[in-house]
Design a protein around this motif. Structure first.
Motif, PDB file in Angstrom:
ATOM      1  N   ASN A   8     129.117  19.901  77.705  1.00  0.00           N
ATOM      2  CA  ASN A   8     127.689  19.849  78.044  1.00  0.00           C
ATOM      3  C   ASN A   8     127.478  19.240  79.422  1.00  0.00           C
ATOM      4  O   ASN A   8     126.690  19.723  80.232  1.00  0.00           O
ATOM      5  CB  ASN A   8     126.926  19.029  77.008  1.00  0.00           C
ATOM      6  N   ASN A  14     119.976  24.526  73.975  1.00  0.00           N
ATOM      7  CA  ASN A  14     121.438  24.634  73.835  1.00  0.00           C
ATOM      8  C   ASN A  14     121.821  25.801  72.929  1.00  0.00           C
ATOM      9  O   ASN A  14     121.063  26.191  72.028  1.00  0.00           O
ATOM     10  CB  ASN A  14     122.016  23.345  73.256  1.00  0.00           C
ATOM     11  N   VAL A  71     124.402  24.166  77.420  1.00  0.00           N
ATOM     12  CA  VAL A  71     122.995  24.265  77.831  1.00  0.00           C
ATOM     13  C   VAL A  71     122.755  25.652  78.400  1.00  0.00           C
ATOM     14  O   VAL A  71     123.444  26.086  79.332  1.00  0.00           O
ATOM     15  CB  VAL A  71     122.642  23.186  78.889  1.00  0.00           C
TER      16      VAL A  71
END
Length: 455
Positions: free
Chosen positions: A37, A118, A124
């Protein structure tokens, strides 16, 4: 239930590899979720903040022109919404399907929130930021259209491979223990048997090759235990049978050393010594003969001859045994030709008919008949002698076994004759069985193939 060991091993390997791969995949995702992430989120956030500062610093037209010419648009796609939901987009999606932006998301961003959308909680896919221009507050949505950086992907793939191999190896190790455990039991049981302990219980419940192997092993153990018992009985019987004549020979030889022994007594002692020595010699010959037959070292010399004529010749050859006791024969001998070893077959009839004469009363009758079918010739030899008990009938073909020990001295013999008969018949792929009743006589039934036995 999968019985084949090969199939079981293959399936366990496949399950281990696939299971290890899946486990390592989820472990890698779980361990690298935050870094993954972060690897996407931070550049996306920094780029969005830079775009927002451009719009907040420059006039709207100059800002639009500047943003539309940014080189970062090769990796990002921008959509800028106003309060009415109208938007302008910058950059190309390169065939990617754009992320869905709802009016609810637009209102949240216009309200000052930073929105992140997400995919499966890992990557993301959409970032929403707000900024202010001379025409009012705008909602900007940026989505990446390129994969994460190559070094990070390479590192992630290496770690995924290592975890996959480790997890698969652990699963295969556990499966191997499950498969090897029965073999370890067999190994321990083999060592116990080699040490002379035949009371082995494997308790292996598996099916397939291992189950069959365990069952065959237990059957083999049972057979070995019986063979060991037979070996001990054989040694005991040989010792007993040899000890008796040796004792007689030793005793009478000591008696011959007496000086004042009469010539008649000396002659009688010598006759006993000679008879006992002859008894030992015959016993030794019988043991050697039986050993050759059981080891199949005896080569069959096959000849075609008349079976009924052979039996008549045997009866004539042993005439002194039955004529002295006034024993008669009733013969029903059909003409039957067989292919067999003449000398060995002659020994069968000599032993069986000799036993019938030995255990019959004087003035009795012995019946002998031959019948023939398509494949076999059947010889029945019946007497009216002392008979054999049902319990002893199961053992009369064992070496040294005497059906009635109380008669052993009266009738003589070493108990080897029927064991030799059984083995000769087995070599000819025939069969012998007995029907008898105490006090009513005995019938031996011999079945021989007419054609040549196969090797």
């Amino acid at each position: 239930m999968i019985r084949s060991l090969y199939t079981r091993v293959v399936l366990i390997f496949l399950v281990s590899v696939i299971g290890g791969t899946l486990i390592s995949f989820f472990v890698s995702i779980w361990m690298y979720k935050d870094k993954l992430n972060e690897n996407v989120q931070l550049p996306l956030l920094y780029f969005g903040q830079d775009v927002a500062r451009v719009y907040e610093t420059l006039p709207l037209r100059e800002a639009d022109k500047f943003v539309s010419e940014m080189s970062q648009l090769k990796s990002y796609h921008i959509r800028i919404y106003d309060e009415t939901g109208q938007f302008h987009s910058y950059g190309s999606l390169n065939g990617h399907k754009p992320a869905t932006v709802t009016m609810e998301l637009v209102r949240q961003v216009l309200g000052g929130e930073v929105v992140q959308v997400n995919r499966a909680g890992v990557t993301v896919t959409l970032l929403g930021l707000s900024f202010t221009t001379e025409t009012g507050t705008k909602a900007m949505f940026i989505e990446p259209i390129d994969l994460p950086s190559a070094p990070f992907i390479i590192k992630w793939v290496w770690n995924f491979t290592i975890y996959s191999l480790a997890a698969g190896s652990l699963l295969i190790l556990g499966a191997a223990i499950f498969l090897v455990k029965p073999i370890q039991k067999l190994t321990k049981a083999t060592k116990r048997i080699a040490g002379g302990d035949f009371n082995v219980k494997l308790n292996i419940k598996q099916k397939g090759e291992l189950g069959d192997l365990a069952k065959s092993f237990e059957d083999m153990t049972h057979d070995l235990q019986q063979l060991e018992q037979m070996r001990r009985e054989f040694v005991s019987n040989v010792s007993h049978e040899i000890q008796s004549p040796l004792t007689s020979i030793s005793g009478y030889a000591m008696a011959l050393k007496q000086v004042d022994l009469a010539d008649s007594e000396r002659g009688r002692y010598l006759d006993i010594i000679i008879a006992e020595a002859d008894r030992i010699s015959k016993m030794s010959d019988s043991l050697l003969k039986l050993s050759l037959l059981e080891s199949q070292s005896q080569q069959l010399r096959m000849d075609t001859f008349s079976l009924d004529e052979q039996i008549r010749r045997v009866i004539v050859a042993i005439q002194p045994q039955w004529s002295a006791r006034n024993i008669r024969f009733e013969l029903d001998l059909r003409t039957v030709r067989v292919k067999a070893d003449y000398d060995l077959l002659s020994q069968i009839w000599t032993n069986i008919i000799g036993n019938s004469i030995k255990f019959s009363e004087n003035d009795s009758v012995i019946h002998i008949s031959i019948k023939q079918d398509v494949k076999n010739a059947t010889v029945r030899i019946s007497d009216t002698g002392i008979g054999i008990s049902l319990e002893d009938q199961k053992r009369i073909f064992e070496r040294f076994f005497k059906a009635d020990r109380s008669h052993s001295r009266k009738y003589g013999g070493s108990g080897m004759g029927l064991a030799i008969v059984k083995q000769i018949i087995s070599l000819h792929q025939g069969d012998i069985r007995v029907e008898s009743e105490l006090g009513r006589g005995t019938t031996f039934i011999v079945t021989l193939p007419i054609t040549t036995p196969t090797a």
